[in-house]
Motif scaffolding. Structure first.
Motif: not given
Length: 109
Positions: A1-13
């Protein structure tokens, strides 16, 4: 779950600001459309209850025309135009407290 959120944040960033602005407008329009279609959904559910389950109180027959007219008025051209105008008016990309629609351009340079 944490990795998924960090991947989403990296995409949005990594997105450009203009794309993020259009995503906010898109979600505002999608939420409005879902709200505007709800009277049609409830009217269809009442129709299904009345026809298939033989559930026929007077309330269903009173609210079915009301649901159709409410849905029609919520999906009229004037309401959709107002929602799009309001959605554009709340976007503030540079986070200075003034919506970008009202900032205007400075041509004094």
């Amino acid at each position: 779950m944490n990795k998924m959120l960090s991947d989403v944040w990296a995409t949005v960033k990594g997105m450009p600001i203009s794309l993020i602005k259009s995503i906010k407008l898109t979600w505002a329009i999608i939420v409005f459309f879902v709200i505007a279609v709800m009277p049609y959904f409830f009217t269809a559910m009442m129709y299904i209850m009345a026809v298939f389950f033989d559930y026929k109180p007077d309330v269903i027959y009173k609210f079915m025309p009301l649901g159709i007219s409410l849905g029609s008025s919520m999906l009229s051209a004037g309401v959709i135009g107002a929602v799009i105008a309001l959605a554009k008016a709340i976007v503030d990309v540079d986070h200075n407290g003034i919506p970008d629609e009202f900032e205007g351009k400075d041509d004094k340079k």
